[in-house]
Write an enzyme that holds these catalytic residues in place. Structure first.
Site, PDB file in Angstrom:
ATOM      1  N   ASP A   1       0.851  -1.191   0.000  1.00 37.65           N
ATOM      2  CA  ASP A   1       0.000   0.000   0.000  1.00 37.65           C
ATOM      3  C   ASP A   1       0.890   1.245   0.000  1.00 37.65           C
ATOM      4  O   ASP A   1       1.977   1.252   0.580  1.00 37.65           O
ATOM      5  CB  ASP A   1      -0.899  -0.014   1.245  1.00 37.65           C
ATOM      6  CG  ASP A   1      -1.977   1.056   1.201  1.00 37.65           C
ATOM      7  OD1 ASP A   1      -2.241   1.597   0.103  1.00 37.65           O
ATOM      8  OD2 ASP A   1      -2.560   1.350   2.258  1.00 37.65           O
TER       9      ASP A   1
ATOM     10  N   ARG B   1      -8.998  16.507  -1.633  1.00 38.04           N
ATOM     11  CA  ARG B   1      -9.641  16.147  -0.367  1.00 38.04           C
ATOM     12  C   ARG B   1     -11.116  16.541  -0.389  1.00 38.04           C
ATOM     13  O   ARG B   1     -11.903  16.093   0.457  1.00 38.04           O
ATOM     14  CB  ARG B   1      -8.984  16.875   0.820  1.00 38.04           C
ATOM     15  CG  ARG B   1      -7.508  16.577   1.104  1.00 38.04           C
ATOM     16  CD  ARG B   1      -7.186  15.127   1.150  1.00 38.04           C
ATOM     17  NE  ARG B   1      -6.764  14.658  -0.160  1.00 38.04           N
ATOM     18  CZ  ARG B   1      -6.705  13.387  -0.520  1.00 38.04           C
ATOM     19  NH1 ARG B   1      -7.075  12.444   0.315  1.00 38.04           N
ATOM     20  NH2 ARG B   1      -6.304  13.038  -1.727  1.00 38.04           N
TER      21      ARG B   1
END
Length: 730
Positions: free
Chosen positions: A226, A603
């Protein structure tokens, strides 16, 4: 029926919920694979589903899968998600952070590295103490070479997989290599390791014992990684060693979100994945499930200016949405007021506060928004850091100010009496404190009486006398000098600012910036007493248990988070992109700053605001700021018509600067207070006192002149230093 078929109950329950690219990433199980996962494209879903798929199809048993993450939180979340797909826990899978996984391996083979399996892992405080002990033994001045600076160098070597014997000695290392060598020897003698050793010893173990490497490479038939873009060199080498046998390694990451170069991450690892693993597959996840079309368009257009990237374009099935708003403001106070008004507007529209975030480039920026929200009564939280007045450097500086204002403040005095170090030993301080208690007086008075009675050793008496004299002088200055000027002198003359400037840790420059912001904050109050009273009320505010609060954090802390509404203030040259990143990293630094801007924009789910201030007040005076080059790189079709220079092409960015100031000046505040600076020097055409005019800053008066360099106090823009050729007589 095969074992694999027997283990699959119904693949549709977890595969049919994936889009085509996600499903391809899950089902491409053999050979090296790079999954380029853009922001909000379902990266975690792909990784967890792939892990579950390997188990459900019988391709691997739990103990044959290695999955690395960067945080314990991410590891827990992945375990929970895999468990939901499997219908039972994912126990047995080697799933965790690099450090946790390396610890498991190192404990099993500790003896091969001359360690006891019960070795301890020391924390940052123990590391610092150990380095200080070594420095003392080697007669190295810790004022000239701070221990934290050496720790930073040692960690950087460990992040590169370099034990002491592989570090090349040169004059740039100074005494760092000798300290590193002694540091490692002392750790071994104590059967201890630090975090950097956990991976470093794994690399040495694999290199010295090929049979051990072969064991683990054969055991882990599938490796999942990841956030591959955030790996440092040591982590990268560890992964490559383990993948040697089968090359069944799947790395998920986003080169456009590599923002941790300052702590050792190398974006080059993800860029050269296909070189490291010839024949590797590359799957791009570009469908975004988070943001609106305009937010994605703005972010994609911005990041396209980076050259060091593999390339992808985010898109969404949800068309429309609000364009990204770009707004110009006269100064950062106006910017904070603007954000506060927008937050209140959203709140009145029943939009949750916890779904609103203010993402800043530097931690000192948070103060303006904290002050504004306190004024408005809007609850907020600072994520990933302390509130401004709770930060160590601010509390230390406030300690000095409290002693200036009230010498009998024992709590403040004990905090700063040896900060920075003055050689006032614990035994001396304990004796003075005990004397104060016996006489029922303050510690300050106890020191003064000890000096009068001449009961202290000469060197200690000299140190303490200077300490008291400094406070007396600063206290006297307050009678006829502006508070911010006195505070600036205190921070400078006490050596406190120099202490942080000499500290080479990554957070030190930010602490210096926070001290500058403190000076500016004091300039907003008529006296030091009123400022300290304000701080006392602010820090005494009760913590509410209300979870509905506006979020304030740095852009770095925001990675991995998402909010409905995101405010991105301070997009100015020198602040964002940050000048330090440009100075130290050049083009590489600029591209990482641009990736940080991309992270900030992505975001936002529903709306994003970008703003900048034409001026920032530094030490009570306005300093001119230019809008960030990133604003000129935002595609105009995705930008709401800005108040100023946002939304133009990069070619038109510089040409629009004059228009920025023309419009931003319409928001200007009242003229600053008269400058108490002595008029000095002269110029043949512009003597001191001459009234002048400047095309951008308006009318002003010459206050100093040195050659062709004029210092001018403008009526509305404060003090500026300009060449004589650029002004005319009024």
């Amino acid at each position: 029926m095969t074992l694999a078929n027997a283990m699959i109950s119904d693949t549709s329950t977890y595969l049919d919920t994936l889009n085509p690219e996600q499903r391809q990433a899950v089902e491409t199980t053999e050979g090296p694979l790079l999954v380029l996962a853009g922001a909000g494209t379902g990266k975690t879903r792909v990784l967890t589903t792939r892990l579950a798929h390997l188990l459900l199809t019988g391709r691997a048993r739990a103990g044959e899968i290695l999955c690395t993450t960067f945080t314990n939180k991410a590891a827990r979340e992945m375990k929970e998600r895999v468990g939901r797909i499997l219908g039972h826990s994912a126990d047995g899978v080697w799933l965790g952070t690099f450090h946790a996984l390396c610890t498991r391996i190192l404990r099993r083979h500790a003896e091969l590295m001359a360690l006891d399996p019960q070795f301890i892992i020391i924390d940052a405080d123990d590391q610092t103490r150990l380095v200080k002990q070594i420095m003392a033994a080697q007669n190295i001045d810790d004022k000239k070479f701070p221990a934290r600076a050496f720790l930073g160098i040692i960690q950087s070597w460990k992040d590169k997989g370099l034990p002491p014997e592989k570090v090349q000695a040169d004059h740039n290392n100074g005494p760092a290599l000798a300290i590193y060598t002694a540091y490692q020897q002392r750790l071994r003698a104590s059967n201890a390791v630090d975090f950097g050793d956990l991976i470093l010893y794994n690399l040495q173990l694999f290199a010295a014992h090929p049979d051990v490497l072969q064991e683990y490479s054969a055991r882990f038939r599938y490796i999942l990684v990841d956030e591959y873009q955030d790996t440092n060199i040591a982590q990268y080498l560890w992964l490559r060693m383990l993948a040697l046998a089968h090359k069944n390694i799947c790395c998920v990451g986003d080169d456009d979100q590599s923002i941790y170069g300052w702590r050792g991450a190398e974006v080059g690892h993800i860029l050269k994945f296909e070189q490291d693993f010839p024949g590797a597959g590359v799957i791009r996840l570009e469908r975004n499930y988070r943001s609106t079309e305009h937010i994605l368009g703005a972010a994609s257009g911005l990041i396209a200016h980076n050259k060091g990237r593999l390339g992808k374009t985010l898109w969404t099935g949800d068309k429309g949405g609000d364009k990204v708003t770009v707004a110009a403001h006269w100064d950062d106070a106006a910017e904070a007021r603007y954000v506060g008004e927008e937050v209140e507007t959203l709140q009145r529209a029943k939009q949750s506060l916890k779904e609103q975030a203010i993402l800043v480039r530097a931690s000192f920026q948070t103060r303006a928004f904290e002050e504004r929200f306190m004024t408005l009564g809007v609850p907020y939280r600072v994520i990933g850091g302390l509130r401004f007045y709770e930060r160590q450097e601010i509390r230390d500086a406030l300690g000095y100010l409290r002693v200036v204002a009230q010498p009998d403040d024992d709590l403040a005095l004990t905090r700063i009496i040896n900060l920075p170090k003055r050689g006032i030993g614990k035994s001396t301080l304990d004796a003075l404190t005990q004397s104060a208690r016996e006489q029922q007086i303050s510690l300050y008075q106890s020191i003064r009486r000890a000096l009068e009675a001449k009961t202290l050793k000469p060197k200690m008496a000299e140190t303490l006398q200077k300490f008291l004299d400094d406070f007396a002088r600063w206290r006297k200055l307050l009678e006829d000098t502006a508070p911010e000027a006195v505070v600036e002198k205190i921070i400078e003359e006490s050596g406190y600012r120099a202490m942080w400037q000499d500290t080479k840790t990554p957070d030190a420059p930010g602490r210096v910036e926070n001290l500058k912001e403190l000076v500016r904050a004091i300039g907003e109050f008529p006296s030091l007493t009123e400022f300290l009273e304000h701080v006392g009320l602010v820090t005494d505010t009760e913590n509410t248990e209300n979870d509905d609060m506006v979020n304030i954090m740095t852009l770095h802390a925001a990675k991995g988070l998402e909010f409905d509404h995101v405010f991105l203030p301070g997009w100015e040259e020198g602040l964002f992109p940050h000048q330090r990143a440009l100075d130290e990293g050049g083009t590489k630094g600029l591209e990482e700053e641009r990736r940080l801007a991309y992270v900030g924009l992505t975001r936002a789910r529903k709306r994003a605001w970008v703003s900048y201030a034409s001026n920032r007040r530094i030490y009570g005076q306005y300093q001119n700021s230019l809008p960030s080059r990133f604003i000129g790189e935002l595609p105009p079709e995705h930008i709401e018509k800005p108040v100023g220079a946002g939304g133009m092409s990069s070619q038109g960015w510089k040409a629009a600067v004059e228009e920025v100031y023309r419009q931003a000046n319409q928001q200007r505040p009242a003229a600053p207070a008269p400058v108490r600076e002595k008029l000095t020097a002269t110029h043949p055409n512009f003597p001191v006192g001459t009234k002048i005019f400047h095309q951008k800053f308006g009318y002003g008066k010459v206050i100093t002149a040195q050659g062709d360099h004029l210092q001018i106090c403008f009526e509305k823009a404060g003090i500026k230093k300009l060449l004589a050729d650029f002004v005319t007589k009024a």
